[in-house]
Design an enzyme around this catalytic site. Structure first.
Site, mmCIF file in Angstrom:
data_model
loop_
_atom_site.group_PDB
_atom_site.id
_atom_site.type_symbol
_atom_site.label_atom_id
_atom_site.label_comp_id
_atom_site.label_asym_id
_atom_site.label_seq_id
_atom_site.Cartn_x
_atom_site.Cartn_y
_atom_site.Cartn_z
ATOM 1 C CB SER A 171 -0.938 0.003 1.208
ATOM 2 O OG SER A 171 -1.786 -1.121 1.193
ATOM 3 C CG HIS A 217 -1.853 3.692 3.481
ATOM 4 N ND1 HIS A 217 -3.213 3.492 3.361
ATOM 5 C CD2 HIS A 217 -1.294 2.453 3.479
ATOM 6 C CE1 HIS A 217 -3.462 2.194 3.298
ATOM 7 N NE2 HIS A 217 -2.312 1.547 3.373
#
Length: 268
Positions: A171, A217
């Site tokens: 991610s 992230h």
């Protein structure tokens, strides 16, 4: 048969067709030496349009996931996941994690996933964002972008996590591609409204779900944006590749330095 350029004799097997007559291999090579190699908008080599690096990354992530099914997903995460600090996985076991020198976890963790849905969502995003970025940047620059964004996400998770955390997934790299896509499209004068909307939705999900590591992230997003900015805004000319390489190397050094500082703080 003689070469129309140097007038040296050439055999039929060696002669090369020219606009007028034929030339020998030496003259053909000499003529093409001064021809400027075609490049992408940001200095990468033009390819045949196949996103080979993107598909190779997808294949590698899938292979690692399949290996986890055979060897045990939990075992792979314990051995290669990103650990925020020293931890003991088994009673009486030795500490493990980046803080005790297992730096490889910062990168290996980005190829591990917590379930098939986690893998599928990340690979779907990679299949959408990867090809246009790879075509615009070139394969080597795109690979550098992906790996640095992945590393940036892992380093941020390692530095900002409080207490023990174990994080895995691509991610961070995917969010890095989001950031890079925005920078590249803006640099090329295109509309960024769609990518901004998609990024906003993903950020809301990131901070809304407690089991998602928002640090990875956010770190991947910032790192990917910085790498893309260095690639997209490097001055045109013969020194552009050097400027891009130095910028990426400087960012890598910064990530290493931040990791070393955090490790020193965690050690007793």
């Amino acid at each position: 048969m003689r070469c129309t350029r140097c007038e040296r004799p050439i055999c039929p097997d060696c002669m090369r067709a020219a606009s007028v007559g034929f030339q020998c291999p030496a003259c053909v090579a000499e003529g093409t030496r001064g021809v400027r190699e075609a490049r992408t908008t940001f200095g990468g080599r033009l390819t045949d349009g196949t996103a080979r690096v993107t598909y190779a990354l997808i294949g590698l992530n899938v292979l690692v996931f399949l290996a986890g099914l055979v060897l045990g997903e939990g075992e792979l995460r314990r051995s290669f996941g990103n650990v925020a600090g020293p931890a003991v996985f088994e009673p009486g076991g030795a500490p493990a994690g980046v803080a005790v020198g297992e730096y490889y976890r910062l990168l290996t963790a980005t190829f591990l996933h917590a379930g098939v849905l986690h893998l599928a969502l990340n690979m779907l995003a990679l299949s959408v964002l990867g090809p246009p970025l790879e075509q615009a940047l070139g394969r080597s620059r795109f690979l550098a972008l992906y790996l640095l964004a992945a590393l940036g996400g892992s380093v941020t998770a390692f530095v900002l996590a409080e207490g023990f955390t174990l994080s895995v997934g691509a991610s961070g790299a995917i969010f890095g591609l989001f950031g890079a896509y925005y920078v590249v499209v803006r640099r090329m004068g295109g509309s960024t409204s769609s990518i901004v909307g998609l990024l906003a939705v993903n950020l809301v999900i990131t901070f809304a779900l407690p089991f998602i590591d928002w640090r990875a992230h956010l770190g991947g997003l910032v790192t990917g944006g910085l790498v893309a900015a260095a690639l997209a805004y490097a001055p045109r000319g013969t020194q552009r590749t050097l400027v891009q390489a130095v910028a990426c190397a400087a960012l890598l050094v910064l990530l290493v330095a931040v990791t070393a500082a955090r490790r020193s703080a965690l050690l007793p």
